[in-house]
Each structure stands twice: as C-alpha cells, then as structure tokens.
Design a protein around this motif. Structure first.
Motif, PDB file in Angstrom:
ATOM      1  N   GLU A  58      18.271  65.448  20.811  1.00 20.80           N
ATOM      2  CA  GLU A  58      17.962  64.523  19.691  1.00 20.80           C
ATOM      3  C   GLU A  58      19.025  64.279  18.674  1.00 20.80           C
ATOM      4  N   LEU A  59      19.877  65.308  18.527  1.00 17.24           N
ATOM      5  CA  LEU A  59      21.167  65.258  17.723  1.00 17.24           C
ATOM      6  C   LEU A  59      22.187  64.226  18.475  1.00 17.24           C
ATOM      7  N   ARG A  60      22.556  64.760  19.765  1.00 19.02           N
ATOM      8  CA  ARG A  60      23.431  63.791  20.607  1.00 19.02           C
ATOM      9  C   ARG A  60      22.899  62.583  20.504  1.00 19.02           C
ATOM     10  N   ASN A  61      21.744  62.243  20.962  1.00 15.38           N
ATOM     11  CA  ASN A  61      21.011  60.986  21.052  1.00 15.38           C
ATOM     12  C   ASN A  61      21.166  60.311  19.541  1.00 15.38           C
ATOM     13  N   TRP A  62      20.793  60.784  18.536  1.00 16.21           N
ATOM     14  CA  TRP A  62      21.153  60.037  17.106  1.00 16.21           C
ATOM     15  C   TRP A  62      22.678  59.792  16.870  1.00 16.21           C
ATOM     16  N   PHE A  63      23.574  60.759  16.959  1.00  9.02           N
ATOM     17  CA  PHE A  63      24.838  60.544  17.021  1.00  9.02           C
ATOM     18  C   PHE A  63      25.452  59.325  18.028  1.00  9.02           C
TER      19      PHE A  63
END
Length: 137
Positions: free
Chosen positions: A100-105
């Motif tokens: 989720e963090l990678r997707n957000w960034f």
C-alpha cells in the motif's frame, strides 16, 4: 566515539555511499556542483564518522536547530497526507502495508515533492529569524 554509536554512524555512512552512487549515476553534474543535505541532530548524523565522510566528499549540511524537527519535509509535508491516506485501513501482513505504501508513493505527483522541498526554504528562514525557536507554519 562510543561503541554503541559507531554501528549506527557506520550504517548511515553506508547509506550516504549508496546515495552518492545513485546521484553519480542519475545526476552526475550534481556531484560536481556540490550537494547540500539537511540533517537533524540525530546521533548518526552528528557522529565523527559521518562528519568525516561529509568533509571527504565536500557535502554541505544545512544547520538544524536542536528543537526544530518541523524543518524536515517528512515531518511537515509527508506524514500528514500519509496518515490521512492510511487512516482507517488495516493490514493483514507487513507485506500488505508495504504494498500500500509503495502504491501511494508511486501515485504521488512529482509536484507533491517539489512543494514540500520548496516550502523548506521559507520554514528554514522563519526558524533563523526566530533564532532557532519552533516554527509552526
């Protein structure tokens, strides 16, 4: 230097080595013009080993008053939107959170980062004008 501090400074210098190599590959002219970094006063940043590394490569460090953590773009620009994005979500595994963090960034517009870095200049000037006191907004 205390033995307890050395591994953290050594690890940080290894991170700086990787950063220097990435800059050399992606933006070689930047290394010739000089690199300006912002460090807080964390022990790995202020350790003798780190200071020697920075001096050897000629990187300039912006001064950081001890009680002004709000000068870090991550503190004043990144964590608020990230916290709002993650609010209410739950994750089954660490890998789910990382995904989720990678997707957000990956979906952040480049202007998001530009605004954060550019606002550092005015916040830093306010801190100087206040002789190192805390800077709100």
């Amino acid at each position: 230097m205390s033995k307890r501090i050395t591994p953290f400074a050594s690890l940080y210098c290894s991170t700086l080595d990787r950063l220097k190599e990435a800059i050399r590959r992606k933006r070689p002219g930047l290394l010739r013009r000089g690199v300006v970094r912002q460090h807080d006063n964390a022990t790995p940043h202020s350790a003798n080993l780190t200071q020697q590394w920075l001096q050897r490569f000629g990187w300039e460090i912006l001064p950081h008053p001890p009680h002004s953590p709000d000068l870090a773009p991550s503190d004043f620009h990144l964590f608020g939107p990230l916290k709002r994005h993650l609010g209410g979500m739950t994750f089954e595994t660490d890998d789910d959170l990382i995904s989720e963090l990678r997707n957000w960034f990956d979906n952040l517009d480049v202007d998001f980062f530009r605004v954060g870095i550019n606002s550092l200049l005015s916040r830093w000037q306010k801190c100087i004008d206040l002789h190192g006191d805390y800077v709100e907004k």
